[in-house]
Design a protein around this motif. Structure first.
Motif, PDB file in Angstrom:
ATOM      1  N   SER A 153      -4.828   3.394   1.231  1.00 23.46           N
ATOM      2  CA  SER A 153      -4.415   3.659  -0.154  1.00 23.46           C
ATOM      3  C   SER A 153      -4.581   5.132  -0.532  1.00 23.46           C
ATOM      4  CB  SER A 153      -5.176   2.764  -1.134  1.00 23.46           C
ATOM      5  OG  SER A 153      -6.558   3.011  -1.070  1.00 23.46           O
TER       6      SER A 153
ATOM      7  N   ASN B 106      -3.491  -0.436  -3.897  1.00 26.85           N
ATOM      8  CA  ASN B 106      -4.340  -1.459  -3.288  1.00 26.85           C
ATOM      9  C   ASN B 106      -4.315  -2.766  -4.086  1.00 26.85           C
ATOM     10  OD1 ASN B 106      -6.196  -2.768  -1.746  1.00 26.85           O
ATOM     11  ND2 ASN B 106      -7.917  -1.422  -2.221  1.00 26.85           N
TER      12      ASN B 106
ATOM     13  N   ASN C  38      -7.749  -1.051   3.603  1.00 29.93           N
ATOM     14  CA  ASN C  38      -6.989  -0.782   2.371  1.00 29.93           C
ATOM     15  C   ASN C  38      -7.448   0.516   1.703  1.00 29.93           C
ATOM     16  OD1 ASN C  38      -5.854  -3.219   2.924  1.00 29.93           O
ATOM     17  ND2 ASN C  38      -6.815  -4.330   1.245  1.00 29.93           N
TER      18      ASN C  38
ATOM     19  N   SER D 146      -1.187   5.944  -1.095  1.00 28.02           N
ATOM     20  CA  SER D 146      -0.446   5.177  -2.103  1.00 28.02           C
ATOM     21  C   SER D 146      -0.039   6.093  -3.256  1.00 28.02           C
ATOM     22  CB  SER D 146      -1.319   4.040  -2.642  1.00 28.02           C
ATOM     23  OG  SER D 146      -1.664   3.165  -1.604  1.00 28.02           O
TER      24      SER D 146
ATOM     25  N   LEU E  96       0.842  -1.211   0.000  1.00 26.14           N
ATOM     26  CA  LEU E  96       0.000   0.000   0.000  1.00 26.14           C
ATOM     27  C   LEU E  96       0.873   1.255   0.000  1.00 26.14           C
ATOM     28  CD1 LEU E  96      -2.754  -1.112   2.523  1.00 26.14           C
ATOM     29  CD2 LEU E  96      -3.208  -0.267   0.223  1.00 26.14           C
TER      30      LEU E  96
END
Lengths: 125, 485
Positions: free
Chosen positions: B182, B86, B178, B185, B81
């Motif tokens: 994310s 993801n 997640n 991310s 991540l």
């Protein structure tokens, strides 16, 4: 709170002693972990072996393996030495505080194998 | 990298990094069956973990279920991540089983409107954290196996009855984790050129690509999470399933590079499939639980938690762990954030004369805690991952003995002395990210006195950060009273 993070002692809890158990071959295994030095996990694994007539069982080979309850930690190993007839012991350093499981692998003189497990809590005072 | 739609000889416009244009990897990701390809190994691994958890060694350090779940999966999840996106949702094995089941049973129901939010999944997220502590799941291969089975069953049941990706969007606690993480991310599934979407009449990215012979036959699924690409902003609710990429007839969706956390500073526009962040108390609560849950989860691994629990038990005159644990959870997940955030909202409002009510202010600034929360998860999980990195070797050797030789139990991982600076690095990144976000939000709220708005929120961040640093330097004490199996 800080005191908890600084001062630690090894407390041998109820789980630290394995009850005397009798195997199908009528061998009683009495095992315990005795703290030797406070504030760490250093201690002695002591195992007594006796037969159905309460006579000591000699000549066995015993390996002690300490594992933490969480994955990712290296196990610690020790071979127990027979200090007196039927009495075996080994130094074991349970370095980290927390729950430990000590596995005992006992090989009797006649080759028969016995396994025992005991829990030890190394925790903050 | 050249944009695929640019003409040869023509100067290509500057485009952000697009993973789909990277040789080999990009081609693989464009392949319509790539998701199945990555799901199959994880499904097989899950099956092995379940079988080993149920029938293998009962000691966690010797079992694949516990070792892979609590060391490797969690560690890799947060690192992927952080470094990419993801991709664990992309490879989710629950969805492979669900898709296989949907070949036989087509769901007919729509998820109830009242449940179309994150409240249920926030509750499940907290429940998992609670059960993790109560039953010491990390120490029980048997319970870990049942946890995996439960996920499969829940995904099958929910998506067996309800249409679209109901489980992912409204139920899955891992998915919610997640989605929030994310936001930080560096990659995001998004359109390459909005003007191409303006010309699009079919909207295949959300409706799915239809069979030219029959409008009713979908030959490539569109987004099941109701994210319409041109209106999508950020990674919230995006499972990286790549359906939109495969469905777009104009090859106009990519996996683009971006500044991590960018979506948290974006203007409060209506986001497809989500709406306005400012009108989603459930999302704000998810962000708060994400941040303070990180502290709680790490707190459960150090000595003082047992002292607190013992003290609470003696005060309550109870011997069972559940009541004192419930109080601890309430304190850290409800009272502490409520007090800190309400105080910060009140102070910043008072110092700037803002008339904004407390709740909207708390909701707005709760997203600023996400970098800090993610840093704590990273520091915690990467510690277990790196220090136990190689333990999978002896555990696997033991599982398939004697084919891989005698297990080398002494193999563990990196030394804690090497990992601790990495943890500190994560925490520094986290506080820097949170402070930058808070300042950005403060500047938007008060152009004249941004510092007055910023200071109370920065103080909250610093308090949480100091708590996290204190936690990371506590000696670990992994206690387990529950030895399943």
């Amino acid at each position: 709170m800080c005191a908890y993070s600084v001062v630690f002692a090894v407390l041998l809890l109820v789980g630290g002693c394995a009850r005397s158990t009798r195997t199908p071959g009528s061998i009683a295994v009495d095992a315990k972990f005795v703290p030797r030095i406070a504030r760490s996990g250093q201690g002695i694994v002591a195992v007594n072996l006796s037969d159905s007539a309460a006579r000591p069982v000699t000549g066995a080979h015993i390996t002690a393996e300490g594992n933490m309850s969480h994955s990712g930690m290296a196990p610690v190993f020790a071979d127990c030495k027979e200090s007196e007839p039927g009495r075996y012991q080994a130094d074991l350093d349970l370095g980290m505080r927390g729950s430990w499981v000590i596995l005992l692998e006992i090989t009797l003189a006649n080759g028969e194998k016995i396994e025992r497990r005991m829990g030890v809590e190394v925790k903050a005072d | 990298l050249r944009h695929p739609s640019s003409n040869p000889g023509e100067a290509a416009p500057a485009l952000p990094f697009d993973l789909l244009l990277v040789p080999v990897v990009g081609r693989l990701l464009r392949w319509p069956h790539v998701r199945t390809l990555v799901q199959i190994p994880l499904l097989l691994l899950s099956l092995i973990m379940v079988l080993h958890g149920l029938f293998g060694p009962t000691l966690a350090p010797k079992n694949l279920a516990t070792t892979l779940t609590w060391l490797h999966f969690r560690g890799l999840l947060v690192l992927v991540l952080l470094c990419a996106g993801n991709f664990f949702c992309l490879a989710c094995p629950f969805m492979l089983v669900r898709d296989a089941a949907r070949r036989f049973f087509r769901p007919a129901l729509a998820w109830p409107r009242r449940l179309r939010n994150k409240w249920l999944s926030v509750g499940l997220f907290i429940l998992i954290l609670f059960l993790y502590e109560l039953f010491d799941l990390w120490s029980s291969p048997w319970w870990t196996a049942w946890l995996i089975i439960s996920y499969f069953v829940l995904a099958l049941v929910i998506d067996g009855f309800f249409k679209h990706a109901t489980f992912c969007k409204y139920v899955c606690p891992i998915g919610q984790f997640n989605f929030v993480a994310s936001a930080l991310s560096p990659l995001e599934v998004k359109v390459r050129k909005l003007e191409v979407c303006d010309q699009c009449a079919t909207r295949d990215c959300i409706r799915g690509r239809r069979d030219p012979a029959s409008e009713l036959v979908v030959i490539q699924r569109g987004c099941e999470l109701a994210l319409f690409q041109p209106k999508k902003a950020g990674n919230m609710d995006c499972t990286f399933c790549l359906d939109c990429i495969h469905a777009c007839p104009h090859d106009n969706v990519g996996i683009m590079g971006r500044l991590p956390g960018d979506e948290l500073t974006a203007p409060d526009l209506r986001r497809s499939g989500i709406g306005y962040f400012s009108r989603r108390p459930d999302l704000a609560t998810l962000a708060i639980v994400f941040a303070f849950g990180a502290l709680l989860n790490a707190f459960g691994m150090v000595s003082p938690v047992y002292a607190v629990e013992d003290w609470l038990s003696s005060m309550l005159h109870v011997s069972h762990e559940a009541p004192s644990l419930a109080i601890l959870f309430t304190g850290i997940l409800v009272i502490e954030p409520l007090l800190l955030l309400a105080m910060a909202a009140w102070l910043s409002g008072k110092w700037t004369g803002s008339r904004r009510a407390l709740l909207p202010s708390i909701m707005r600034y709760s997203y600023g805690l996400v970098p800090l929360g993610f840093a704590v998860w990273l520091a915690h999980y990467s510690f277990h991952f790196f220090t136990g990195l190689y333990t999978i070797i002896p555990v696997a050797q033991n599982a398939v003995a004697p084919f891989l030789g005698e297990p080398r139990w002494t193999l563990t991982g990196l030394s804690a002395r090497i990992v601790q600076p990495i943890q500190v690095g994560f925490l520094i990144l986290g506080i820097a990210g949170s402070l930058m976000l808070m300042y950005h939000l403060a500047k938007e709220d008060s152009r004249d006195h941004p510092v007055r708005v910023f200071v109370p929120w920065a103080a909250v961040c610093l308090l949480v950060w100091l708590g996290a640093v204190w936690l990371m330097f506590q000696p670990m004490e992994m206690r387990a009273t529950f030895m399943g199996g």
